[in-house]
Design an enzyme around this catalytic site. Structure first.
Site, PDB file in Angstrom:
ATOM      1  N   ASP A   1       0.839  -1.206   0.000  1.00 29.13           N
ATOM      2  CA  ASP A   1       0.000   0.000   0.000  1.00 29.13           C
ATOM      3  C   ASP A   1       0.872   1.255   0.000  1.00 29.13           C
ATOM      4  O   ASP A   1       2.086   1.192   0.265  1.00 29.13           O
ATOM      5  CB  ASP A   1      -0.881  -0.060   1.261  1.00 29.13           C
ATOM      6  CG  ASP A   1      -2.148   0.781   1.141  1.00 29.13           C
ATOM      7  OD1 ASP A   1      -2.274   1.562   0.187  1.00 29.13           O
ATOM      8  OD2 ASP A   1      -3.018   0.651   2.031  1.00 29.13           O
TER       9      ASP A   1
ATOM     10  N   ASP B   1     -10.934   2.129  -2.978  1.00 34.16           N
ATOM     11  CA  ASP B   1     -11.547   1.763  -1.697  1.00 34.16           C
ATOM     12  C   ASP B   1     -13.062   1.799  -1.807  1.00 34.16           C
ATOM     13  O   ASP B   1     -13.755   1.403  -0.864  1.00 34.16           O
ATOM     14  CB  ASP B   1     -11.082   2.728  -0.595  1.00 34.16           C
ATOM     15  CG  ASP B   1      -9.724   2.312  -0.048  1.00 34.16           C
ATOM     16  OD1 ASP B   1      -9.337   1.154  -0.238  1.00 34.16           O
ATOM     17  OD2 ASP B   1      -9.053   3.160   0.566  1.00 34.16           O
TER      18      ASP B   1
END
Ligand code: DGJ
Length: 722
Positions: A471, A541
């Protein structure tokens, strides 16, 4: 195929669906001649004759006739061409004018290996054309590699002298199109709404798409579509350009005047960029990928998707069935312990999920986002028995184990920061901008990349980890490094990216059996550069069952479905508050590498049964997602129905997914045409038992029956062999 046609002093590059030509003009300048529908060698007689009308004639140095009209392969600066140049090279005396002249060419087997940069993995031939500046010691090598329907390009800038050259701009490619009515398509957006397609006319002036955030960004994907006149999914002409780069970039299309061609170029963003070349040094630009379609955007997308799969994604993973994961993030965020996770693993195993991914929060002192980043060792207070206990639990249940890292980051509240406060990117005596309470590690410094490598490698060496999610949750600020002298600070952003690529390269080489997934606050670094390392990237997301239709639509314009991670999450959706049926969330997630991101233990018995079916269904169509061609049928931006079809290469199978956004009487029981099938083949629709020819299915369509808001349909067609 690449050829030099000596009678025309021209190069002709033949892709599967395009031709590309350039020539050496009267005074030795490399002129762009043609990019478009296939032409033959004999067409060059006409094309080069036409182009020579625009060749600068140095016997008559007059601004109107020199460089202003010349379609360039790599634009010059300060010689009467008032469109933006591809390179700005400053000599020691401050002069920035350039006049690059053709020196020679070579055609070599294979593809250039761009040291430290992602690049096409194989190709038959590469053309390299060398240009030399009349005013400085700069030499430029332009590389051209034909990869199916795509032309890969980059530039190498070399200082052949002894003095210093300061590059202020060093783009990867340029070409020019005849002036016409064009629209520019971009994939813009923000976090939670990545890659939303926006089309606007190419007006006079410069249309520049760029990122200066340090990553390719949520705001703008490193892609530009240039659509000529009327151009839709299956008709019209368009050009596509994308960069194999994950940092600051620019792609521009310049329409300075209606009398001039449109200059298209791109590469590393020049904002804040500079690169010092001392004598004998080279600067290698990232690759850019160009394609042309005479059959609309759909064909452009399919060309790019096949290209990314065939030339960019690691061959070991490209067609390998993907893990169906349950990820802990939206399931429990930071609020977990070993017992909770073991319970989740047990549930996952019952429902057909095969990998458990432990997301943020497992390491250091990380109970929220204010601390811990940089301390890549397990938090045993939270996870008693450490990772081993969880991995053993996975093994008992037949699952694989995946783990989240954010290797580029550091929290001030971490052991790493306490030991090395100077490792964070900062400007001395200036308070830095925090984002999500974190700072960025200075990846321009080898010792820092080495230290992060050691920490991550230690975890991977000591645990049986099958999957890593990498990430990156903030943009860069205070773009400054202690490791470079003043005159080299402009190199910071690109050197940062080289550090990231270097870490990825080394981890992948050391752990070839680990599957790496990319992520950057969702899809903030979703580009070919990342796809070279990560066969799959967390696309956003936003997992809302409707919003994801838009994200799949936009992302498929430039990238294959196989690189998109897509999860089923809970309702109300954590970001939109919307309720969508479980079935629909499952259907949309099958348009990528499907997984789950919710507490499977809390599902109703019905939804648990649905999950088992969804996973089995996904496995039955997975080859299509990995290898198939996408046909976008009905846009969620322009209609009430989102519909996409995926068809395998031999057209023996097709997979159709549709979602009705709002339910209203006028939209019930409508027919929807499918696309991409072979008109002559007969197909059995698995869900209903209907048999029809591709011709009938594509001509008359299939009935999309009544259904509530956000209802969905999946149809799986298989060829009936006579
Ligand atoms: C942002 C990612 O997009 C999420 O999936 C999750 O991994 C969080 N970061 C964790 O901090």
């Amino acid at each position: 195929m690449i050829e030099f046609i000596s009678k025309n002093n021209a190069f002709l590059l033949q892709g599967e669906t395009f031709s590309y030509a350039m020539m050496v003009g009267k005074s030795g300048f490399l002129q762009h001649v043609y990019f478009g529908k296939k032409i033959d060698e004999q067409d060059l007689d006409y094309l080069t004759k036409q182009a020579s009308i625009l060749s600068p004639n140095e016997d008559n140095i007059n601004m109107d006739t020199v460089f202003g009209y010349m379609p360039s392969e790599y634009g010059l600066f300060a010689r009467g061409d008032y469109r933006e140049p591809a390179v700005i090279a400053e000599r020691e005396d401050g002069c920035v004018a350039s006049r690059l002249r053709y020196v020679g060419y070579k055609i070599c087997k294979g593809t250039p290996k761009l040291e430290g940069l992602p690049h096409v993995r194989h190709a038959e031939q590469t053309l390299s054309i060398t240009l030399k500046d009349d005013f400085s010691s700069l030499q430029v090598v332009l590389n051209y590699t034909v990869c199916g329907n795509v032309l890969a390009r980059n530039a190498e800038l070399y200082n052949a002298g002894k003095g210093v050259i300061q590059l202020k701009r060093a783009l990867s490619f340029g070409f020019e199109l005849p002036n016409d009515n064009y629209n520019v398509l971009r994939l813009s957006g923000m976090q939670l709404q990545e890659r939303m397609p926006v089309t606007a006319p190419l007006a006079n002036g410069i249309t520049k798409l760029q990122s200066i955030c340090g990553v390719s960004s949520h705001f703008m994907n490193p892609f530009m579509g240039i659509l000529r006149g009327e151009c839709g999914e299956d008709y019209g002409e368009c050009y596509g350009v994308q960069l194999c780069y994950s940092g600051n970039f620019l792609i521009s299309a310049e329409n300075l005047s209606n009398r001039l061609p449109i200059r298209v170029q791109g590469g590393i963003a020049d904002m804040g960029f500079s690169w010092q070349l001392t004598g004998g040094e080279s600067f290698v630009t990232p690759q850019a990928y160009l394609t042309y379609s005479s059959q609309g955007l759909g064909e452009m997308s399919r060309s790019f998707a096949s290209f990314i799969r065939d030339y960019i994604v690691a061959p070991a993973w490209v067609n390998t069935p993907r893990p169906v994961v349950v990820n802990s993030w939206e399931t429990c965020y930071f609020d977990f312990d070993d017992k909770k996770l073991c319970a989740l693993i047990g549930e996952a195993a019952k429902l057909g999920v095969d990998t458990f991914v432990l997301d943020d929060g497992w390491f250091g002192k990380r109970d929220d986002d204010t601390s811990g980043l940089g301390d890549w060792f397990v938090n045993e207070n939270k996870l008693q028995g450490g990772l081993k206990k969880l991995i053993d639990c996975c093994k008992r249940h037949g699952l694989k184990f995946g783990l989240w890292f954010e290797p580029e980051m550091i929290n001030e509240d971490s052991d790493l920061y306490r030991a090395h406060p100077d490792w964070a990117v900062h400007i001395p005596n200036v308070s830095g901008v925090r984002s999500r309470n974190q700072l960025v590690l200075d990846f321009t410094r080898k010792e820092i990349v080495d230290a992060v490598y050691d920490m991550v490698a230690d975890v991977l060496n000591n645990n049986d980890i099958a999957y890593v999610k990498w990430d990156m949750n903030r943009y860069l600020t205070e773009n400054f490094t202690l490791s470079l002298p003043a005159e080299r600070q402009g190199e910071f952003m690109h050197r940062y990216m080289l550090g990231v690529y270097n870490l990825a390269e080394r981890l992948l080489a050391a752990f070839p059996n680990v599957f790496f997934e990319g992520c950057a606050s969702g899809g903030g670094r979703f580009d070919a550069g990342m796809m070279y390392y990560f066969p799959q990237i967390w696309a956003s997301d936003d997992t809302d069952g409707f919003e994801r239709c838009k994200i799949h639509w936009g992302t498929s314009i430039c990238y294959p479905l196989s690189v998109i991670s897509a999860h089923v999450s809970e309702c109300p959706n954590h970001h939109t508050g919307r309720f969508t049926p479980y079935e629909t969330r499952g259907a949309i997630a099958t348009l990528g590498a499907m997984g789950y991101e919710l507490d499977l233990g809390k599902l109703t018995e019905q939804n648990k049964a649905d999950t088992i079916k969804q996973v089995a269904h996904y496995r039955s169509i997975e080859r299509l997602i990995l290898e198939g061609d996408v046909y976008r049928i009905s846009s969620p931006f322009r209609s009430n129905i989102f519909a996409v079809m995926v068809v395998n290469k031999d057209k023996s199978e097709g997979y159709f997914v549709a979602e009705r956004i709002q339910s209203f009487p006028g939209d019930y029981d409508r027919f929807m045409r499918v696309a991409g099938l072979d008109p002559e083949k007969r197909y059995l629709l698995q869900e209903t038992g209907v048999i029809a020819t591709g011709k009938a299915l594509m001509g008359a369509g299939l009935l999309i029956p009544k259904g509530g808001d956000y209802s969905s349909w999946v149809w799986h067609f298989k060829q009936v062999k006579d």
